[in-house]
Design an enzyme around this catalytic site. Structure first.
Site, short mmCIF file in Angstrom:
data_model
loop_
_atom_site.label_atom_id
_atom_site.label_comp_id
_atom_site.label_asym_id
_atom_site.label_seq_id
_atom_site.Cartn_x
_atom_site.Cartn_y
_atom_site.Cartn_z
N ASN A 9 5.01 10.19 -6.30
CA ASN A 9 4.34 10.38 -5.01
C ASN A 9 5.19 9.70 -3.95
OD1 ASN A 9 2.65 10.53 -2.84
ND2 ASN A 9 1.04 9.20 -3.67
N LYS A 11 4.93 9.92 -0.81
CA LYS A 11 4.17 9.57 0.39
C LYS A 11 4.97 9.96 1.66
CE LYS A 11 1.95 6.02 -2.33
NZ LYS A 11 1.28 4.75 -2.40
N HIS A 98 -6.17 11.19 -2.64
CA HIS A 98 -5.48 9.90 -2.77
C HIS A 98 -6.17 8.88 -1.86
CE1 HIS A 98 -2.40 6.82 -2.50
NE2 HIS A 98 -1.90 7.33 -3.61
N GLU A 100 -5.10 6.77 0.07
CA GLU A 100 -4.55 6.67 1.43
C GLU A 100 -5.05 7.80 2.32
OE1 GLU A 100 -0.48 6.30 0.18
OE2 GLU A 100 -0.92 4.32 -0.63
N GLU A 166 -6.55 5.16 -9.91
CA GLU A 166 -5.70 4.29 -9.11
C GLU A 166 -6.55 3.22 -8.43
OE1 GLU A 166 -1.73 6.23 -7.90
OE2 GLU A 166 -3.22 6.75 -6.40
N GLY A 175 -1.17 -4.67 -0.39
CA GLY A 175 -1.17 -6.00 0.20
C GLY A 175 -2.03 -7.01 -0.55
N SER A 210 1.47 0.46 -8.90
CA SER A 210 2.55 -0.48 -9.25
C SER A 210 3.19 -0.20 -10.61
CB SER A 210 2.04 -1.92 -9.20
OG SER A 210 1.61 -2.24 -7.90
N GLY A 231 4.42 5.54 -7.08
CA GLY A 231 4.80 5.55 -5.67
C GLY A 231 6.16 4.90 -5.48
P1 PGA Z 1 2.67 2.55 -6.15
O1 PGA Z 1 1.83 3.79 -5.55
O2 PGA Z 1 3.30 3.02 -7.41
O3 PGA Z 1 3.67 2.22 -5.08
O4 PGA Z 1 1.69 1.45 -6.39
C1 PGA Z 1 1.05 4.60 -6.38
C2 PGA Z 1 0.22 5.55 -5.56
O5 PGA Z 1 -0.27 5.16 -4.48
O6 PGA Z 1 0.04 6.72 -5.96
#
Ligand code: PGA
Length: 251
Positions: A9, A11, A98, A100, A166, A175, A210, A231
């Site tokens: 992803n 983003k 997602h 976000e 997630e 954060g 992560s 991500g």
């Molecule tokens: P990350 O993001 O691997 O940077 O934690 C994963 C995601 O938001 O799909």
């Protein structure tokens, strides 16, 4: 256990030139390796980069996914992108709901409409669910996940979908400075799986948050976790490739 999905992803982290370069490099790295044919490697660039990435990865082991879509077929929806357009670029997967996007106002109902539209058009939705840190700390994870799952899947046809767990607080950019332990993620996914209505029998669950080359093996050690949504660690082709190699060591 062999993971079935590794989903990048990207983003809004790469512009079109960077997306082009990373996709090209990943394709070249993969061309030199023997990768298990059961592993689906999916790149989800931003909308602007979809066409050029589609061109690079055709005839490769990589397939294309989008980060979002709108649920209406066509019309006066300024700024939205239709499934028809995604299909023309040979997109096979679409991330839906997602955290976000939810943070920008996407409701459970919209997630449901998008998942429905994606399935009706024979693409595969990657439906994301996950609790916030406050919900986690308050012991509300189960309640939140059950609500998100039941609303997202409401009246969906029994076509194949991917559910991505997630925990929002484990996403690298959240954060919080925290990441769920693989053992706990496995336990949460057990709960998630039980919350899926019994008439759905055609899905896989993956984990996201992560994920790196260091921890991927621990997350996929459970037969219930069939892959990962990645991500940050997917933004540099070499790093993403090192995750692929961890789950499919070349003999
Ligand atoms: P990350 O993001 O691997 O940077 O934690 C994963 C995601 O938001 O799909």
């Amino acid at each position: 256990m062999i993971a079935k999905y590794l989903i990048a992803n990207w983003k809004m982290q790469l512009d079109q030139d960077q997306a082009f370069r990373q996709a090209t490099e990943l394709k070249n790295l993969l061309n030199k390796e023997k990768i298990n044919k059961d592993l689906n490697i999916i790149l989800c660039p931003d909308f602007i980069s979809l066409a050029s990435v589609a061109e690079i990865i055709k005839d490769s082991k990589i397939v294309l996914g989008a980060q979002d879509v709108f649920y209406e077929k066509k019309g006066a929806y300024t700024g939205e992108v239709s499934i028809t357009s995604l299909k023309k670029l040979a997109c096979e997967y679409v991330i839906v709901g997602h955290s976000e996007r939810r943070a920008l106002g996407e409701s459970d109902e919209m997630v449901n409409k998008k998942a429905k539209a994606v399935l009706e058009n024979n693409l595969i939705p990657i439906i994301c669910v996950g609790e916030t840190l406050a919900e986690y700390k308050a012991g509300l994870s189960k309640k939140v996940l059950t609500r998100q799952v039941s609303k997202a899947l409401k009246n969906l046809s029994n076509k194949f979908f991917i559910l991505a767990y997630e925990p929002i607080w484990s996403i690298s950019t959240s954060g919080s400075g925290k990441v769920i332990s693989p053992a706990e993620a496995i336990a949460q996914i057990e709960i998630l799986k039980k919350s899926i209505p019994a008439h759905f029998n055609n899905f896989d669950i993956i984990y996201g948050g992560s994920v790196s080359a260091q921890n991927i093996q621990d997350f996929i050690s459970s037969p219930n976790i069939r892959g990962a949504l990645v991500g940050n660690a997917s933004l540099v082709a070499k790093e993403f490739f090192s995750i692929i190699k961890k789950i499919h060591p070349v003999k």
